[in-house]
Design an enzyme around this catalytic site. Sequence first.
Site, PDB file in Angstrom:
ATOM      1  CG  HIS A   1      20.600  26.659 -15.071  1.00 44.52           C
ATOM      2  ND1 HIS A   1      21.822  26.401 -14.481  1.00 44.52           N
ATOM      3  CD2 HIS A   1      20.289  25.537 -15.769  1.00 44.52           C
ATOM      4  CE1 HIS A   1      22.236  25.197 -14.828  1.00 44.52           C
ATOM      5  NE2 HIS A   1      21.319  24.632 -15.595  1.00 44.52           N
TER       6      HIS A   1
ATOM      7  CG  PHE B   1      30.709  25.984 -13.572  1.00 44.81           C
ATOM      8  CD1 PHE B   1      31.215  24.862 -12.920  1.00 44.81           C
ATOM      9  CD2 PHE B   1      30.305  25.840 -14.900  1.00 44.81           C
ATOM     10  CE1 PHE B   1      31.316  23.640 -13.570  1.00 44.81           C
ATOM     11  CE2 PHE B   1      30.401  24.619 -15.550  1.00 44.81           C
ATOM     12  CZ  PHE B   1      30.907  23.517 -14.883  1.00 44.81           C
TER      13      PHE B   1
ATOM     14  NE  ARG C   1      27.657  28.551 -10.450  1.00 43.07           N
ATOM     15  CZ  ARG C   1      27.604  27.322 -10.923  1.00 43.07           C
ATOM     16  NH1 ARG C   1      27.235  27.114 -12.165  1.00 43.07           N
ATOM     17  NH2 ARG C   1      27.924  26.289 -10.175  1.00 43.07           N
TER      18      ARG C   1
ATOM     19  CE  LYS D   1      -4.334   0.024   0.773  1.00 46.19           C
ATOM     20  NZ  LYS D   1      -5.273  -0.489  -0.261  1.00 46.19           N
TER      21      LYS D   1
ATOM     22  CB  VAL E   1      26.575  21.559  -8.251  1.00 48.28           C
ATOM     23  CG1 VAL E   1      25.660  20.626  -7.492  1.00 48.28           C
ATOM     24  CG2 VAL E   1      25.853  22.859  -8.604  1.00 48.28           C
ATOM     25  CD  GLN E   2      29.804  18.959 -11.154  1.00 48.92           C
ATOM     26  OE1 GLN E   2      29.560  20.104 -10.762  1.00 48.92           O
ATOM     27  NE2 GLN E   2      29.671  18.591 -12.417  1.00 48.92           N
TER      28      GLN E   2
ATOM     29  CB  THR F   1      -2.684  -3.436  -0.507  1.00 50.39           C
ATOM     30  OG1 THR F   1      -3.967  -3.059  -0.982  1.00 50.39           O
ATOM     31  CG2 THR F   1      -1.931  -4.214  -1.567  1.00 50.39           C
ATOM     32  CG  ASP F   2      -8.087  -2.671   3.747  1.00 52.34           C
ATOM     33  OD1 ASP F   2      -8.204  -1.440   3.555  1.00 52.34           O
ATOM     34  OD2 ASP F   2      -8.590  -3.269   4.720  1.00 52.34           O
TER      35      ASP F   2
ATOM     36  CG  ASN G   1      23.300  24.453 -11.395  1.00 55.09           C
ATOM     37  OD1 ASN G   1      22.897  25.377 -10.688  1.00 55.09           O
ATOM     38  ND2 ASN G   1      24.387  24.547 -12.144  1.00 55.09           N
TER      39      ASN G   1
HETATM   40  O1  URC Z   1      28.287  23.519 -10.864  1.00 55.50           O
HETATM   41  C1  URC Z   1      28.114  23.262 -12.071  1.00 55.50           C
HETATM   42  N1  URC Z   1      28.465  22.049 -12.556  1.00 55.50           N
HETATM   43  C2  URC Z   1      28.308  21.706 -13.863  1.00 55.50           C
HETATM   44  O2  URC Z   1      28.650  20.570 -14.288  1.00 55.50           O
HETATM   45  C3  URC Z   1      27.753  22.679 -14.728  1.00 55.50           C
HETATM   46  N2  URC Z   1      27.458  22.685 -16.061  1.00 55.50           N
HETATM   47  C4  URC Z   1      26.912  23.892 -16.339  1.00 55.50           C
HETATM   48  O3  URC Z   1      26.491  24.241 -17.486  1.00 55.50           O
HETATM   49  N3  URC Z   1      26.870  24.665 -15.216  1.00 55.50           N
HETATM   50  C5  URC Z   1      27.391  23.935 -14.197  1.00 55.50           C
HETATM   51  N4  URC Z   1      27.572  24.208 -12.876  1.00 55.50           N
END
Ligand code: URC
Length: 303
Positions: free
Chosen positions: A258, A161, A178, A11, A229-230, A59-60, A256
């Site tokens: 934008h 970046f 950014r 459920k 971000v990575q 599931t009940d 991400n």
């Molecule tokens: O932090 C980021 N990682 C990416 O891999 C990426 N690629 C992108 O276009 N912008 C960003 N920003």
Amino acid sequence: MAALAHARYGKDNIRLYKVARSATHPAQQDVTEMTVCTLLAGDIAASWTHADNANIVATDTQKQTVYLLAKLHPVNPPELFASTVAQHFLDTYPHIAEATVSIIVHRWTRMDVDGRPHPHSFMRDGVETRVVAAVAKRAAGISIRSGIKGLLVLKSTGSQFWGFHRDEYTRLPETTDRILSTEVEAGWHWRPFASLADVHADVGDFDQAWSDARKITLETFAKENSPSVQNTMYLMSEQILAAVPRVEAVEYSLPNKHYFEIDMSWFKGLKNTGADAEVYAPQSDPNGLIECTVTRKGASPKL
Ligand SMILES: O=c1[nH]c(=O)c2[nH]c(=O)[nH]c2[nH]1
């Protein structure tokens, strides 16, 4: 010839609310609202292949069980409740080999009224949820994954970046300043628990880990001058592994989101790009999507 390769059932979207009243001051209350999903697997194939429902726990029935166990046991922390429900299915039905119980905990944050925490009034202060999935397997204990979903964050500077691969397909300019915005989905896998008693023994760790992971996520996001971000999500993962010894692996999945600059130079030479940018166009799609799993050094990356 066909063969049933995978089957489980249960459920989903069982909505549940539980109140806890203080014994001495009944109007002083705590509330929990959750959405539960149960899924059972085991000796159930005949229902699919031979229309034989003898081994099907309806599931009940699963839903009624969740309500009953919520009355009879604590629903917090959700890791304990998910494990309690999953183990109940294994203990009660010998033909069930694996029970997965997933829980989404919704936010009810206590209101401050007249400068004091109100005893029984709460507000939904965001769509962020705490999530848990417990998998109980016969003779193999309980595996738990905890996490955070839907935590929306934005920083208006302090993100860069640059230095990324460039070729004839590249249009994106490098940037040292950014906007960075994402909706955090984070998860952490606990070293497996041998039994429900083992989960009980560590019960204090679950809330602490959730608040550590949330704090680490927010503080790292805010404080780091992010190169990507990575890298930011890796720093978050490392710190969660350091803060919670029983956690074996941390996962992040971060969109991400934008925000595009808008060139206004066509209007009387108005400056709205680079250092002059003030008005942006938030993009709903497409978005970047960056994911990772971080384990302890030497540990098997298999999850
Ligand atoms: O932090 C980021 N990682 C990416 O891999 C990426 N690629 C992108 O276009 N912008 C960003 N920003």
